[in-house]
Write a protein that holds these residues in place. Structure first.
Motif, PDB file in Angstrom:
ATOM      1  N   LYS A  36       0.865  -1.178   0.000  1.00 37.88           N
ATOM      2  CA  LYS A  36       0.000   0.000   0.000  1.00 37.88           C
ATOM      3  C   LYS A  36       0.898   1.224   0.000  1.00 37.88           C
ATOM      4  N   GLN A  37       0.612   2.181  -0.896  1.00 39.60           N
ATOM      5  CA  GLN A  37       1.369   3.431  -0.924  1.00 39.60           C
ATOM      6  C   GLN A  37       0.438   4.580  -0.568  1.00 39.60           C
ATOM      7  N   ASP A  38       0.782   5.277   0.508  1.00 40.59           N
ATOM      8  CA  ASP A  38      -0.092   6.353   0.966  1.00 40.59           C
ATOM      9  C   ASP A  38       0.197   7.653   0.213  1.00 40.59           C
ATOM     10  N   SER A  39      -0.496   8.703   0.634  1.00 35.86           N
ATOM     11  CA  SER A  39      -0.394   9.986  -0.072  1.00 35.86           C
ATOM     12  C   SER A  39       0.992  10.608   0.045  1.00 35.86           C
ATOM     13  N   LYS A  40       1.776  10.167   1.027  1.00 34.12           N
ATOM     14  CA  LYS A  40       3.146  10.665   1.192  1.00 34.12           C
ATOM     15  C   LYS A  40       4.155   9.734   0.511  1.00 34.12           C
ATOM     16  N   LYS A  41       3.652   8.829  -0.312  1.00 34.63           N
ATOM     17  CA  LYS A  41       4.500   7.928  -1.103  1.00 34.63           C
ATOM     18  C   LYS A  41       5.135   6.810  -0.284  1.00 34.63           C
ATOM     19  N   PHE A  42       4.741   6.662   0.973  1.00 33.51           N
ATOM     20  CA  PHE A  42       5.329   5.600   1.780  1.00 33.51           C
ATOM     21  C   PHE A  42       4.753   4.261   1.357  1.00 33.51           C
ATOM     22  N   LEU A  43       5.645   3.297   1.083  1.00 39.10           N
ATOM     23  CA  LEU A  43       5.259   1.952   0.642  1.00 39.10           C
ATOM     24  C   LEU A  43       5.344   0.989   1.809  1.00 39.10           C
ATOM     25  N   LYS A  44       4.229   0.331   2.105  1.00 41.40           N
ATOM     26  CA  LYS A  44       4.225  -0.602   3.230  1.00 41.40           C
ATOM     27  C   LYS A  44       3.658  -1.941   2.787  1.00 41.40           C
ATOM     28  N   ILE A  45       4.362  -2.998   3.155  1.00 33.46           N
ATOM     29  CA  ILE A  45       3.897  -4.316   2.767  1.00 33.46           C
ATOM     30  C   ILE A  45       2.631  -4.677   3.534  1.00 33.46           C
ATOM     31  N   MET A  46       1.722  -5.363   2.846  1.00 37.29           N
ATOM     32  CA  MET A  46       0.501  -5.831   3.483  1.00 37.29           C
ATOM     33  C   MET A  46       0.539  -7.357   3.626  1.00 37.29           C
ATOM     34  N   PHE A  47       0.778  -8.033   2.496  1.00 41.63           N
ATOM     35  CA  PHE A  47       0.753  -9.495   2.477  1.00 41.63           C
ATOM     36  C   PHE A  47       1.835 -10.014   1.540  1.00 41.63           C
ATOM     37  N   SER A  48       2.261 -11.246   1.812  1.00 40.02           N
ATOM     38  CA  SER A  48       3.041 -11.952   0.806  1.00 40.02           C
ATOM     39  C   SER A  48       2.613 -13.411   0.779  1.00 40.02           C
ATOM     40  N   TYR A  49       2.642 -13.991  -0.412  1.00 42.50           N
ATOM     41  CA  TYR A  49       2.287 -15.386  -0.626  1.00 42.50           C
ATOM     42  C   TYR A  49       3.428 -16.069  -1.355  1.00 42.50           C
ATOM     43  N   ASN A  50       3.720 -17.286  -0.933  1.00 45.45           N
ATOM     44  CA  ASN A  50       4.693 -18.108  -1.630  1.00 45.45           C
ATOM     45  C   ASN A  50       4.007 -19.400  -2.043  1.00 45.45           C
ATOM     46  N   ASN A  51       3.952 -19.635  -3.351  1.00 41.59           N
ATOM     47  CA  ASN A  51       3.277 -20.832  -3.851  1.00 41.59           C
ATOM     48  C   ASN A  51       1.889 -21.025  -3.247  1.00 41.59           C
ATOM     49  N   LYS A  52       1.113 -19.987  -3.258  1.00 40.84           N
ATOM     50  CA  LYS A  52      -0.276 -19.966  -2.789  1.00 40.84           C
ATOM     51  C   LYS A  52      -0.417 -19.986  -1.267  1.00 40.84           C
ATOM     52  N   GLU A  53       0.686 -19.986  -0.559  1.00 44.18           N
ATOM     53  CA  GLU A  53       0.594 -19.991   0.910  1.00 44.18           C
ATOM     54  C   GLU A  53       0.916 -18.627   1.485  1.00 44.18           C
ATOM     55  N   ILE A  55       2.540 -16.010   3.659  1.00 39.12           N
ATOM     56  CA  ILE A  55       3.808 -15.956   4.382  1.00 39.12           C
ATOM     57  C   ILE A  55       3.813 -14.781   5.354  1.00 39.12           C
ATOM     58  N   ILE A  56       3.391 -13.636   4.855  1.00 40.58           N
ATOM     59  CA  ILE A  56       3.383 -12.429   5.668  1.00 40.58           C
ATOM     60  C   ILE A  56       1.988 -11.857   5.691  1.00 40.58           C
ATOM     61  N   ASN A  57       1.541 -11.509   6.872  1.00 42.59           N
ATOM     62  CA  ASN A  57       0.284 -10.802   7.033  1.00 42.59           C
ATOM     63  C   ASN A  57       0.556  -9.699   8.043  1.00 42.59           C
ATOM     64  N   GLU A  58       0.828  -8.514   7.529  1.00 46.70           N
ATOM     65  CA  GLU A  58       1.126  -7.393   8.418  1.00 46.70           C
ATOM     66  C   GLU A  58      -0.144  -7.002   9.171  1.00 46.70           C
ATOM     67  N   THR A  59      -0.020  -6.006  10.013  1.00 46.63           N
ATOM     68  CA  THR A  59      -1.189  -5.608  10.808  1.00 46.63           C
ATOM     69  C   THR A  59      -2.172  -4.864   9.923  1.00 46.63           C
ATOM     70  N   VAL A  60      -2.842  -5.645   9.112  1.00 46.11           N
ATOM     71  CA  VAL A  60      -3.827  -5.107   8.176  1.00 46.11           C
ATOM     72  C   VAL A  60      -5.210  -5.492   8.700  1.00 46.11           C
ATOM     73  N   PRO A  61      -6.189  -4.575   8.650  1.00 47.52           N
ATOM     74  CA  PRO A  61      -7.544  -4.935   9.110  1.00 47.52           C
ATOM     75  C   PRO A  61      -8.054  -6.170   8.384  1.00 47.52           C
ATOM     76  N   ASN A  62      -8.834  -6.979   9.096  1.00 47.11           N
ATOM     77  CA  ASN A  62      -9.291  -8.204   8.444  1.00 47.11           C
ATOM     78  C   ASN A  62     -10.375  -7.958   7.401  1.00 47.11           C
ATOM     79  N   ARG A  63     -10.684  -6.705   7.114  1.00 45.89           N
ATOM     80  CA  ARG A  63     -11.526  -6.377   5.964  1.00 45.89           C
ATOM     81  C   ARG A  63     -10.768  -6.650   4.660  1.00 45.89           C
TER      82      ARG A  63
END
Lengths: 113, 112
Positions: A36-53, A55-63
């Protein structure tokens, strides 16, 4: 021959709606990400998947719920959209060894009104 | 929160000048660093990378310097051109967390 493609490029929607963003890569990479890149251009990871699994789930709302039907696709579904969800969402992919980092899509600009 | 780098500053240069963009990172365990260029309306694009066992790496018109002692990265662009105008990000790979963490970026403006 686009490497990482996202659709749609622009998305304008009302608060409370549910929307999805799709991502596909044809690089043969086995890991995919949402940033996600906000209005100040900051890029923050939300999720990552490896082979459909997941791997990373940052503190993102469960929406926010990612779905990877296969290793070439990673979609992002967002429920009950809020004004603060307005941002540019980037999909990316990489090899397992992340040589040369990530390859990014061109982004989806989400505007919640 | 996690962050690499400073608040988004702007560097204005004249065409033909050399540009230096700086970045501070916070995790001394990071072992791989990348510079990205993001043009308006596009996603970040890979420019050059460097591993922690090196202190300098050169590409075409670009050089990355790594100072692990002070946890500092710099990107040098030689003979800057208007097409170099973009936001530049440094990113560090955090091995223990298996993710690439981005700095806040620097906007480079090149005047003809």
């Amino acid at each position: 021959d686009t490497a990482v493609s996202q659709t749609p490029k622009y998305l304008v929607t009302q608060m409370g709606n549910d929307k999805s963003i799709k991502c596909e890569q044809n690089l043969g990479h086995d890991t995919m990400y949402w940033y996600k890149q906000d209005s100040k251009k900051f890029l923050k990871i939300m999720f990552s998947y490896n082979n459909k699994e997941l791997i990373i789930n940052e503190t993102v709302p469960n929406r926010f719920s990612p779905k990877s039907p296969d290793k070439a696709h990673l979609n992002l579904h967002i429920n009950s959209l809020e004004l603060g969800d307005s941002a540019v969402y980037f999909c990316a992919s990489s090899t397992l060894h992340r040589d040369r980092g990530y390859t990014f899509g061109s982004g989806t600009r989400l505007t919640v009104v | 929160g996690e962050s690499v780098g400073l608040h988004l500053p702007t560097l204005s240069v004249q065409e033909g000048d050399n540009s230096i963009i700086n970045c501070a990172y916070s995790n001394s365990a990071s072992d791989y660093f990348i510079w990205y260029k993001q043009e308006s309306g596009k996603g970040p694009q890979f420019i050059i990378d460097i591993r922690s066992n090196m202190d300098k790496r050169q590409g075409q018109r670009v050089t990355v310097l790594l100072n692990k002692t002070v946890k500092h990265l710099s990107l040098q662009i030689a003979a800057t051109q208007p097409g170099d105008s973009a936001v530049y990000f440094c990113a560090e790979w955090r091995t223990g967390f298996q993710k690439l963490v981005f700095g806040t970026g620097t906007r480079l403006l090149v005047s003809p």
